[in-house]
Design a protein around this motif. Structure first.
Motif, PDB file in Angstrom:
ATOM      1  N   ILE A  93      18.416  54.992  16.454  1.00  0.00           N
ATOM      2  CA  ILE A  93      17.379  55.754  17.147  1.00  0.00           C
ATOM      3  C   ILE A  93      18.065  56.839  17.965  1.00  0.00           C
ATOM      4  O   ILE A  93      19.062  56.584  18.631  1.00  0.00           O
ATOM      5  CB  ILE A  93      16.541  54.839  18.064  1.00  0.00           C
ATOM      6  CG1 ILE A  93      15.724  53.862  17.234  1.00  0.00           C
ATOM      7  CG2 ILE A  93      15.632  55.665  18.967  1.00  0.00           C
ATOM      8  CD1 ILE A  93      14.971  52.838  18.064  1.00  0.00           C
ATOM      9  N   ARG A  94      17.538  58.045  17.937  1.00  0.00           N
ATOM     10  CA  ARG A  94      18.132  59.166  18.661  1.00  0.00           C
ATOM     11  C   ARG A  94      17.194  59.703  19.749  1.00  0.00           C
ATOM     12  O   ARG A  94      17.505  59.645  20.930  1.00  0.00           O
ATOM     13  CB  ARG A  94      18.490  60.297  17.678  1.00  0.00           C
ATOM     14  CG  ARG A  94      19.409  59.876  16.539  1.00  0.00           C
ATOM     15  CD  ARG A  94      20.809  59.581  17.013  1.00  0.00           C
ATOM     16  NE  ARG A  94      21.691  59.243  15.898  1.00  0.00           N
ATOM     17  CZ  ARG A  94      22.102  58.024  15.605  1.00  0.00           C
ATOM     18  NH1 ARG A  94      21.700  56.995  16.336  1.00  0.00           N
ATOM     19  NH2 ARG A  94      22.912  57.800  14.588  1.00  0.00           N
ATOM     20  N   ALA A  95      16.053  60.232  19.348  1.00  0.00           N
ATOM     21  CA  ALA A  95      15.174  60.939  20.276  1.00  0.00           C
ATOM     22  C   ALA A  95      14.738  60.096  21.472  1.00  0.00           C
ATOM     23  O   ALA A  95      14.765  60.594  22.612  1.00  0.00           O
ATOM     24  CB  ALA A  95      13.953  61.486  19.527  1.00  0.00           C
ATOM     25  N   PRO A  96      14.301  58.856  21.305  1.00  0.00           N
ATOM     26  CA  PRO A  96      13.873  58.082  22.482  1.00  0.00           C
ATOM     27  C   PRO A  96      14.976  57.919  23.524  1.00  0.00           C
ATOM     28  O   PRO A  96      14.697  57.932  24.736  1.00  0.00           O
ATOM     29  CB  PRO A  96      13.474  56.727  21.870  1.00  0.00           C
ATOM     30  CG  PRO A  96      13.067  57.050  20.473  1.00  0.00           C
ATOM     31  CD  PRO A  96      14.009  58.132  20.054  1.00  0.00           C
ATOM     32  N   VAL A 145      26.445  53.240  21.870  1.00  0.00           N
ATOM     33  CA  VAL A 145      26.450  52.000  21.088  1.00  0.00           C
ATOM     34  C   VAL A 145      25.031  51.565  20.757  1.00  0.00           C
ATOM     35  O   VAL A 145      24.717  51.196  19.616  1.00  0.00           O
ATOM     36  CB  VAL A 145      27.195  50.884  21.863  1.00  0.00           C
ATOM     37  CG1 VAL A 145      27.039  49.549  21.152  1.00  0.00           C
ATOM     38  CG2 VAL A 145      28.670  51.234  22.009  1.00  0.00           C
ATOM     39  N   ALA A 146      24.137  51.626  21.746  1.00  0.00           N
ATOM     40  CA  ALA A 146      22.746  51.217  21.520  1.00  0.00           C
ATOM     41  C   ALA A 146      22.071  52.125  20.498  1.00  0.00           C
ATOM     42  O   ALA A 146      21.333  51.653  19.616  1.00  0.00           O
ATOM     43  CB  ALA A 146      21.971  51.238  22.838  1.00  0.00           C
ATOM     44  N   SER A 147      22.326  53.423  20.590  1.00  0.00           N
ATOM     45  CA  SER A 147      21.718  54.363  19.643  1.00  0.00           C
ATOM     46  C   SER A 147      22.233  54.145  18.233  1.00  0.00           C
ATOM     47  O   SER A 147      21.488  54.247  17.256  1.00  0.00           O
ATOM     48  CB  SER A 147      22.003  55.799  20.099  1.00  0.00           C
ATOM     49  OG  SER A 147      21.467  56.736  19.199  1.00  0.00           O
ATOM     50  N   GLU A 148      23.526  53.828  18.115  1.00  0.00           N
ATOM     51  CA  GLU A 148      24.101  53.587  16.787  1.00  0.00           C
ATOM     52  C   GLU A 148      23.541  52.302  16.174  1.00  0.00           C
ATOM     53  O   GLU A 148      23.192  52.264  14.995  1.00  0.00           O
ATOM     54  CB  GLU A 148      25.619  53.490  16.874  1.00  0.00           C
ATOM     55  CG  GLU A 148      26.274  53.305  15.511  1.00  0.00           C
ATOM     56  CD  GLU A 148      27.751  52.975  15.623  1.00  0.00           C
ATOM     57  OE1 GLU A 148      28.468  53.224  14.647  1.00  0.00           O
ATOM     58  OE2 GLU A 148      28.171  52.458  16.665  1.00  0.00           O
ATOM     59  N   ALA A 199      25.419  64.004  24.741  1.00  0.00           N
ATOM     60  CA  ALA A 199      26.210  63.414  23.657  1.00  0.00           C
ATOM     61  C   ALA A 199      25.368  63.232  22.398  1.00  0.00           C
ATOM     62  O   ALA A 199      25.827  63.519  21.287  1.00  0.00           O
ATOM     63  CB  ALA A 199      26.786  62.077  24.108  1.00  0.00           C
ATOM     64  N   ILE A 200      24.135  62.752  22.553  1.00  0.00           N
ATOM     65  CA  ILE A 200      23.280  62.547  21.377  1.00  0.00           C
ATOM     66  C   ILE A 200      22.781  63.879  20.834  1.00  0.00           C
ATOM     67  O   ILE A 200      22.752  64.098  19.617  1.00  0.00           O
ATOM     68  CB  ILE A 200      22.091  61.630  21.724  1.00  0.00           C
ATOM     69  CG1 ILE A 200      22.583  60.297  22.277  1.00  0.00           C
ATOM     70  CG2 ILE A 200      21.233  61.384  20.480  1.00  0.00           C
ATOM     71  CD1 ILE A 200      21.468  59.356  22.687  1.00  0.00           C
TER      72      ILE A 200
END
Length: 504
Positions: free
Chosen positions: A353-356, A346-349, A397-398
Motif C-alpha cells: 500500500i502506498r497512498a494511504p 517496511v509496513a508499506s512494502e 520517501a514513498i
C-alpha cells in the motif's frame, strides 16, 4: 556503516513464492513484460532469493546511502553555519542569505531540465556518473568554507545545486535496474532515510566543529563546510571502486546469480529489456498525466521538506535557545523521522500500500505545523517540530519511490524520475524565501505555507490514488485489452500495457 549493514541483513525478506524461482502470484504475473510460464534451468532454481537479495542489499545500499547522506549534509549544513555567524561574517542581510538558498535550487532544477541527468546516466554508466557528481559537489562544498563575500556565497550555492542535481533521480533509476517492482520501495526509503540521518548527524557534527573557531584563524562555520566537504571528496574517490554498474557486468555476482537476477526482473519489470534511448520515449513521460501528478506529489512535499531541513536550527534558536543548544536540539526531530521512515517503509512494502501511508504521515506533519502556529510555549512548539519531521520524511520517501514502481519503459521511467525531482524542487525554490529574519520567532508565513502544501499533498495523493485504482479496475475488467490487438506476446507496451497493474 556496520549498523546499516546489520539492518539490511535483518530486513532482507521476500515472499515464499520467490524461493521456487517462479511467480505464482496472479498480481505479479500481470506486472511485467515477461511474466509468462516457462522453464528455468536447475542451476538458476538453486539460487535462493533471500540470500541473493541480502547480497544485493549489502553490496549496493550502504554505498548509495552514504553518498546521499553526504549530499544532504552538504546542502543543509548551511543552516548550521548560519547560527554560527555565516551571515554576519559575509556582511549579508537575512534576506540575502535566503537568496543564496534559492540559488541552490535554481541550479538544481535548471541543470536537471536542460541536461536531464538520468539521460546522461543512461548514456554513460553508474560507476562513472555517480562518483563524478559526488566529487564535483564535494569540491564546491569545500570552497564554501573559504568564500569571502556574498557573491562567492551565491556562486558556490548555485554550483552546489548543479552538481547535486543528478544523484537522487539517478539512484532511483539505478535501483529499478536491480530490484523487482515490489522490492524497490523499501530500498528507496532506506536510501532516503539518509536525509533525516544527515540532519541528526549534522547537528552533532556542527556542534563539535563549531568549537574549532580560531583554529587556522578561521571561524567555526568555515570549518563546518571545509571538513564536511573534504569528507565528501574522499568518499567520492573511493566510490569509483565500490559503485557497480548493472547486473550484467557486476563482478560480485556469480553466473548463477546473474541469471537469477535477470529472471526475477523479467517477471516484474522492464529492466532486462535492451531499450535504446529515444526522444519518443521521453515524450511519453511528458504526455502522461499520471507523471505530472507524481511531480505534483513531490512538489507539495519539497517545500515543507527543505524549509524544515534548511531552517530547523533557526526555528529552534528563535524559541529562546542558544546556538549550541539549537544545534543539538535538531537531533531528536531527525532521529524520530529516521526511525518512522524505516517503519513506514517496511509496513508499506509488506502491505503493498502506498497512498494511504503518504496521506497518514502527511497528516501527522499537518498536526506538527498546527502546533507550531498555535503555541508560544517553547517546549510545546519544539514538540511541533518533532511531529513535522516525523510526518514529512516518511511521506517523501514513498512519494519519490512511487514513479519508479509505476512507470514502465526505461527511458520513460528515467524521464519521469527526473521530472519529479525537477518540478518538485520548484516548491523548495519558493520555500527558501519564506522564513525571513523579521518573521521570527513565530514564523507565521513559513509555517502557514508548509501547512498549506501538506494539505495539498494529501489532496493530490488522494486524486492519484483514485485514478490508479480506477485504471487497475478497468484493466481487470478487460476494458484495455484492445491495445493488445496486433501485438505479439513478447512485445511490451510499457505501463500502457493492459497486463500492467499500478501500485496504489
Amino acid at each position: 556503516m556496520a549498523a546499516l549493514e546489520k539492518q539490511l541483513v535483518d530486513s532482507a525478506h521476500v515472499d515464499p513464492e520467490y524461493f521456487h524461482g517462479e511467480n505464482t502470484n496472479k498480481e505479479y504475473a500481470s506486472d511485467g513484460p515477461s511474466a509468462r510460464s516457462g522453464q528455468e534451468s536447475d542451476r538458476v532454481y538453486a539460487v535462493k532469493d533471500r540470500a541473493l537479495l541480502r547480497k544485493l542489499d549489502l553490496k549496493l545500499l550502504p554505498a548509495l546511502t552514504l553518498l546521499y547522506l553526504l549530499s544532504f549534509l552538504d546542502r543543509s549544513n548551511v543552516a548550521n553555519a548560519r547560527v554560527e555567524g555565516l551571515v554576519d561574517d559575509l556582511h549579508m542581510t537575512g534576506n540575502q542569505y535566503l537568496t543564496g538558498l534559492t540559488l541552490y535550487f535554481i541550479g538544481y532544477v535548471l541543470f536537471e531540465v536542460r541536461i536531464p541527468c538520468n539521460i546522461v546516466l543512461k548514456l554513460t554508466s553508474p560507476r562513472l556518473w555517480l562518483p563524478t557528481l559526488t566529487l564535483a559537489w564535494g569540491i564546491v562544498a569545500t570552497l564554501l568554507g573559504v568564500v569571502q563575500n556574498m557573491s562567492g556565497f551565491f556562486a558556490a550555492r548555485f554550483f552546489l545545486g548543479v552538481a547535486e542535481s543528478g544523484l537522487f533521480p539517478g539512484v532511483v533509476f539505478y535501483l529499478s535496474m536491480w530490484y523487482r517492482r515490489e522490492e524497490q520501495h523499501y530500498r528507496v526509503s532506506l536510501f532516503f532515510s539518509a536525509a533525516s540521518l544527515a540532519g541528526a548527524f549534522g547537528g552533532v557534527l556542527a556542534w563539535g566543529i563549531a568549537h574549532m573557531t580560531g583554529v587556522g584563524g578561521l571561524r567555526g562555520w568555515r570549518w563546518i563546510f571545509i571538513l564536511e566537504g573534504l569528507l565528501t571528496i574522499l568518499v567520492s574517490l573511493a566510490a569509483y571502486f565500490f559503485i557497480f554498474n548493472y547486473p550484467a557486468t557486476a563482478s560480485f555476482l556469480t553466473d548463477d546469480e546473474r541469471a537469477r537476477v535477470r529472471t526475477r526482473l523479467k517477471a516484474s519489470n522492464d529492466a532486462t529489456n535492451d531499450e535504446a534511448f529515444s526522444w519518443k520515449n521521453v515524450s511519453l513521460a511528458v504526455k502522461d498525466p499520471k507523471v505530472w501528478l507524481y511531480c505534483l506529489g513531490f512538489h507539495t512535499m519539497s517545500l515543507p521538506l527543505y524549509t524544515l531541513s534548511l531552517f530547523l536550527p533557526t526555528i529552534i534558536k528563535a524559541l529562546g535557545y542558544t546556538s549550541a543548544q539549537a544545534q543539538l536540539l535538531t537531533v531528536p526531530p531527525y532521529s524520530v523521522a529516521t526511525v518512522l521512515t524505516l517503519i513506514v517503509a517496511v509496513a508499506s512494502e509488506k502491505t503493498r500500500i502506498r497512498a494511504p501511508f503518504i496521506m497518514a504521515t502527511s497528516s501527522l506533519a499537518v498536526i506538527g505545523y498546527i502546533v507550531l502556529l498555535t503555541n508560544t510555549q517553547p517546549r510545546v512548539a519544539y514538540g511541533g517540530t518533532i511531529l513535522a519531521a516525523a510526518g514529512i520524511y516518511p511521506s517523501v520517501a514513498i512519494v519519490l519511490s512511487w514513479p519508479a514502481n509505476n512507470v514502465s519503459g526505461q527511458t520513460k521511467r528515467a524521464t519521469a524520475n527526473a521530472m519529479q525531482i525537477s518540478i518538485g524542487n520548484l516548491g523548495a525554490v519558493l520555500g527558501t524565501q519564506l522564513y525571513r529574519s523579521h518573521d521570527g520567532p513565530r514564523f507565521f508565513r513559513g509555517h502557514a505555507f508548509a501547512l498549506t502544501y501538506l494539505v495539498m499533498n494529501v489532496a493530490v495523493v488522494a486524486i492519484l490514488w483514485s485514478l490508479l485504482r480506477a485504471e487497475n479496475a478497468r484493466r481487470d475488467r478487460g476494458e484495455r485489452n484492445d491495445r493488445l490487438q496486433g501485438v505479439e506476446e513478447a512485445e511490451w507496451l510499457g505501463d500502457d500495457d493492459p497486463r500492467w497493474r499500478f501500485q496504489t
